[in-house]
Design a protein around this motif. Structure first.
Motif, PDB file in Angstrom:
ATOM      1  N   ASP A   1      22.932  35.447  70.032  1.00  0.00           N
ATOM      2  CA  ASP A   1      23.682  34.261  70.457  1.00  0.00           C
ATOM      3  C   ASP A   1      25.194  34.415  70.294  1.00  0.00           C
ATOM      4  O   ASP A   1      25.955  33.591  70.784  1.00  0.00           O
ATOM      5  N   ARG A   2      25.607  35.475  69.617  1.00  0.00           N
ATOM      6  CA  ARG A   2      27.048  35.661  69.422  1.00  0.00           C
ATOM      7  C   ARG A   2      27.670  36.535  70.502  1.00  0.00           C
ATOM      8  O   ARG A   2      28.873  36.701  70.551  1.00  0.00           O
ATOM      9  N   TRP A   3      26.846  37.145  71.338  1.00  0.00           N
ATOM     10  CA  TRP A   3      27.415  37.952  72.427  1.00  0.00           C
ATOM     11  C   TRP A   3      26.753  37.723  73.772  1.00  0.00           C
ATOM     12  O   TRP A   3      27.292  38.122  74.799  1.00  0.00           O
ATOM     13  N   LEU A   4      25.596  37.039  73.765  1.00  0.00           N
ATOM     14  CA  LEU A   4      24.910  36.774  75.032  1.00  0.00           C
ATOM     15  C   LEU A   4      24.919  35.280  75.307  1.00  0.00           C
ATOM     16  O   LEU A   4      24.405  34.493  74.526  1.00  0.00           O
ATOM     17  N   PHE A   5      25.536  34.919  76.438  1.00  0.00           N
ATOM     18  CA  PHE A   5      25.676  33.508  76.793  1.00  0.00           C
ATOM     19  C   PHE A   5      25.026  33.307  78.161  1.00  0.00           C
ATOM     20  O   PHE A   5      25.665  33.542  79.193  1.00  0.00           O
ATOM     21  N   GLY A   6      23.762  32.930  78.146  1.00  0.00           N
ATOM     22  CA  GLY A   6      23.038  32.832  79.414  1.00  0.00           C
ATOM     23  C   GLY A   6      22.944  34.212  80.035  1.00  0.00           C
ATOM     24  O   GLY A   6      22.423  35.152  79.431  1.00  0.00           O
ATOM     25  N   ASP A   7      23.498  34.349  81.239  1.00  0.00           N
ATOM     26  CA  ASP A   7      23.442  35.637  81.947  1.00  0.00           C
ATOM     27  C   ASP A   7      24.524  36.611  81.495  1.00  0.00           C
ATOM     28  O   ASP A   7      24.523  37.776  81.900  1.00  0.00           O
ATOM     29  N   TYR A   8      25.468  36.135  80.695  1.00  0.00           N
ATOM     30  CA  TYR A   8      26.654  36.944  80.424  1.00  0.00           C
ATOM     31  C   TYR A   8      26.669  37.546  79.021  1.00  0.00           C
ATOM     32  O   TYR A   8      26.555  36.823  78.030  1.00  0.00           O
ATOM     33  N   ALA A   9      26.832  38.859  78.979  1.00  0.00           N
ATOM     34  CA  ALA A   9      27.080  39.532  77.701  1.00  0.00           C
ATOM     35  C   ALA A   9      28.594  39.692  77.585  1.00  0.00           C
ATOM     36  O   ALA A   9      29.233  40.271  78.468  1.00  0.00           O
TER      37      ALA A   9
ATOM     38  N   VAL B   1      39.673  56.383  67.288  1.00  0.00           N
ATOM     39  CA  VAL B   1      38.362  55.904  66.851  1.00  0.00           C
ATOM     40  C   VAL B   1      38.023  54.715  67.721  1.00  0.00           C
ATOM     41  O   VAL B   1      38.867  53.833  67.938  1.00  0.00           O
ATOM     42  N   GLU B   2      36.823  54.675  68.269  1.00  0.00           N
ATOM     43  CA  GLU B   2      36.473  53.580  69.182  1.00  0.00           C
ATOM     44  C   GLU B   2      35.058  53.089  68.954  1.00  0.00           C
ATOM     45  O   GLU B   2      34.213  53.813  68.392  1.00  0.00           O
ATOM     46  N   GLY B   3      34.811  51.869  69.406  1.00  0.00           N
ATOM     47  CA  GLY B   3      33.462  51.319  69.322  1.00  0.00           C
ATOM     48  C   GLY B   3      33.454  49.860  69.736  1.00  0.00           C
ATOM     49  O   GLY B   3      34.506  49.228  69.890  1.00  0.00           O
ATOM     50  N   TRP B   4      32.258  49.324  69.926  1.00  0.00           N
ATOM     51  CA  TRP B   4      32.127  47.927  70.355  1.00  0.00           C
ATOM     52  C   TRP B   4      32.438  46.972  69.213  1.00  0.00           C
ATOM     53  O   TRP B   4      32.171  47.282  68.048  1.00  0.00           O
ATOM     54  N   CYS B   5      32.975  45.837  69.569  1.00  0.00           N
ATOM     55  CA  CYS B   5      33.185  44.785  68.570  1.00  0.00           C
ATOM     56  C   CYS B   5      32.986  43.433  69.239  1.00  0.00           C
ATOM     57  O   CYS B   5      32.877  43.346  70.471  1.00  0.00           O
ATOM     58  N   ASN B   6      32.954  42.408  68.434  1.00  0.00           N
ATOM     59  CA  ASN B   6      32.823  41.053  68.942  1.00  0.00           C
ATOM     60  C   ASN B   6      34.082  40.669  69.716  1.00  0.00           C
ATOM     61  O   ASN B   6      35.189  41.062  69.340  1.00  0.00           O
ATOM     62  N   TYR B   7      33.914  39.887  70.796  1.00  0.00           N
ATOM     63  CA  TYR B   7      35.073  39.539  71.640  1.00  0.00           C
ATOM     64  C   TYR B   7      36.028  38.566  70.936  1.00  0.00           C
ATOM     65  O   TYR B   7      37.184  38.457  71.322  1.00  0.00           O
ATOM     66  N   GLN B   8      35.525  37.873  69.922  1.00  0.00           N
ATOM     67  CA  GLN B   8      36.387  36.887  69.264  1.00  0.00           C
ATOM     68  C   GLN B   8      37.102  37.438  68.040  1.00  0.00           C
ATOM     69  O   GLN B   8      38.155  36.921  67.669  1.00  0.00           O
ATOM     70  N   ASN B   9      36.491  38.436  67.410  1.00  0.00           N
ATOM     71  CA  ASN B   9      37.102  38.990  66.205  1.00  0.00           C
ATOM     72  C   ASN B   9      36.827  40.487  66.145  1.00  0.00           C
ATOM     73  O   ASN B   9      35.673  40.905  66.003  1.00  0.00           O
TER      74      ASN B   9
ATOM     75  N   TYR C   1      19.045  45.801  72.978  1.00  0.00           N
ATOM     76  CA  TYR C   1      20.496  46.017  73.009  1.00  0.00           C
ATOM     77  C   TYR C   1      21.219  45.818  71.672  1.00  0.00           C
ATOM     78  O   TYR C   1      22.216  46.501  71.422  1.00  0.00           O
ATOM     79  N   PRO C   2      20.767  44.911  70.807  1.00  0.00           N
ATOM     80  CA  PRO C   2      21.477  44.809  69.519  1.00  0.00           C
ATOM     81  C   PRO C   2      21.549  46.149  68.779  1.00  0.00           C
ATOM     82  O   PRO C   2      22.588  46.501  68.215  1.00  0.00           O
ATOM     83  N   ASP C   3      20.462  46.910  68.827  1.00  0.00           N
ATOM     84  CA  ASP C   3      20.468  48.218  68.152  1.00  0.00           C
ATOM     85  C   ASP C   3      21.403  49.197  68.854  1.00  0.00           C
ATOM     86  O   ASP C   3      22.085  49.991  68.206  1.00  0.00           O
ATOM     87  N   LEU C   4      21.398  49.135  70.190  1.00  0.00           N
ATOM     88  CA  LEU C   4      22.281  50.047  70.936  1.00  0.00           C
ATOM     89  C   LEU C   4      23.751  49.709  70.656  1.00  0.00           C
ATOM     90  O   LEU C   4      24.590  50.603  70.478  1.00  0.00           O
TER      91      LEU C   4
END
Lengths: 203, 180
Positions: A66-74, A48-56, A27-30
């Protein structure tokens, strides 16, 4: 604020399709392929759209799981940028420029072809110095349980998100109905076959 | 299952939220949801939004403390309007939640969770646990309603009682003073 803090206003969607067992490495590559990228040109009006980090929203790096996957939650976000110009001010400015062009050449009016060129040049000039309107929508995906919370009730945002999610992960997001809470199939069938109750009685 | 999922029946949301309001008044806010949830204290909180049955646009909003027992709220219902949004509170064990159920899809909006201590990953886990609990309780309430809605008891007892409650506004606070 939303999924990770403050009051939550969420739409729940079911994730359909198979998540690969090695999703932590795949998934990191996707994400990266479909992450937000600054447009190549400053003068585009298209979204223009795309994924970004939820915090910044400026952080589009997904290699560190570890910056986007927290246990079971992405947990991640969809960023959508769009530049727009103030329509009335733009029209008025263009009209003035056309008037000036005609006056300088002692003409009654500016020809359509010249006006079109001036419009294009003015748009480019203004878009270059305009900052985009930025929307960021958080999402939280419970991978093993197969559901996703989208922090938006907007239909257009849901459609956009579903499309990008499918293009990124090859998985389908299905909006849930209250009927999904009902486990008894006979009850569901009965509700589907029934008609609205008259809550007011005979009036 | 299609890509669009199960159909949404708009009348069910109206009936469910009205039933919740009625049941909470008739049973002192107590809902026995069976195992694994047990008995939950559910009340209508500080906001009710009404619309006409055949329109999507909200026509009247009642807010403030005890919004559900005001003459205005009950008069809106008695006058033929239907609920579009309802703010609910519920308490399970020591945890108290506030949320708004909105529209035909019964979206959970403005969900206020019990306070989570700390931040980072732990906070995400805690908040998702709490969200799941809220979702579980709302789902159980809806299941209880739909089981009742499809049982003979609905037409024989529940609906007639609900209809009487919808129509009768005489015993509400403010009724005498308004009539002068």
């Amino acid at each position: 604020m939303g999924i990770t803090g403050g009051a939550m206003t969420v739409r729940r969607l079911r994730v359909e399709g198979e998540v690969p067992a090695d999703f932590r490495s795949v998934y990191p590559d996707l994400f990266a392929t479909n992450a937000f990228q600054e447009p190549l040109t400053e003068v585009g009006k298209e979204e223009v759209e795309g994924w970004c980090n939820y915090q910044n929203l400026l952080d589009t790096e997904f290699n560190d799981v570890d910056r986007w996957l927290f246990g079971d939650y992405a947990v991640f976000a969809l960023r959508v940028d769009k530049k727009s110009l103030p329509a009335k001010l733009f029209s008025a400015t263009l009209a003035k420029r056309c008037e000036l062009w005609a006056a300088e050449r002692n003409k009654e009016r500016c020809p359509g072809s010249v006006k079109a060129e001036m419009k294009e040049a003015l748009e480019a000039e203004w878009l270059k110095r305009t900052l985009p309107r930025v929307a960021v929508t958080e999402a939280c995906w419970n991978i093993p349980q197969g559901y996703l919370l989208l922090h938006s009730l907007s239909e257009s945002m849901m459609d956009r998100f579903r499309k990008r999610f499918r293009n990124t992960f090859g998985l389908t997001l299905v909006p849930l109905s209250p009927l999904d809470w009902v486990e008894d199939e006979a009850v569901v069938e009965s509700l589907l076959a029934g008609s609205p109750a008259n809550l007011h009685g005979v009036r | 299952m299609s890509a669009e999922g199960a159909p949404v029946l708009p009348h069910l949301a109206v009936e469910f939220t009205t039933w919740l309001w009625w049941h909470s008044e008739q049973h002192e806010n107590l809902f026995d949801l069976g195992e694994p949830i047990g008995t939950v204290n559910v009340w209508v909180d500080q906001r009710l939004a009404f619309r006409n049955p055949d329109e999507a646009k909200v026509l009247a909003v009642m807010t403030g403390e005890n919004a559900s027992i005001t003459l205005e709220a009950r008069a809106a219902l008695a006058g033929g309007k239907v609920l579009h949004e309802v703010r609910l509170g519920f308490r399970r064990d020591e945890r108290e939640y506030l949320l708004t159920l909105k529209g035909a899809e019964l979206h959970i909006t403005q969900l206020k969770l019990p306070q989570v201590v700390g931040g980072g990953e732990e906070a995400i886990h805690d908040r998702m646990f709490l969200y799941e609990e809220a979702y579980l309780v709302v789902g159980a309430l809806f299941r209880q309603f739909t089981a009742l809605r499809t049982a003979p008891e609905w037409g024989q007892e529940v609906l007639p009682a609900l209809q009487r409650w919808v129509r009768v506004v005489d015993d509400l606070p403010g009724r005498d003073s308004n009539e002068g």
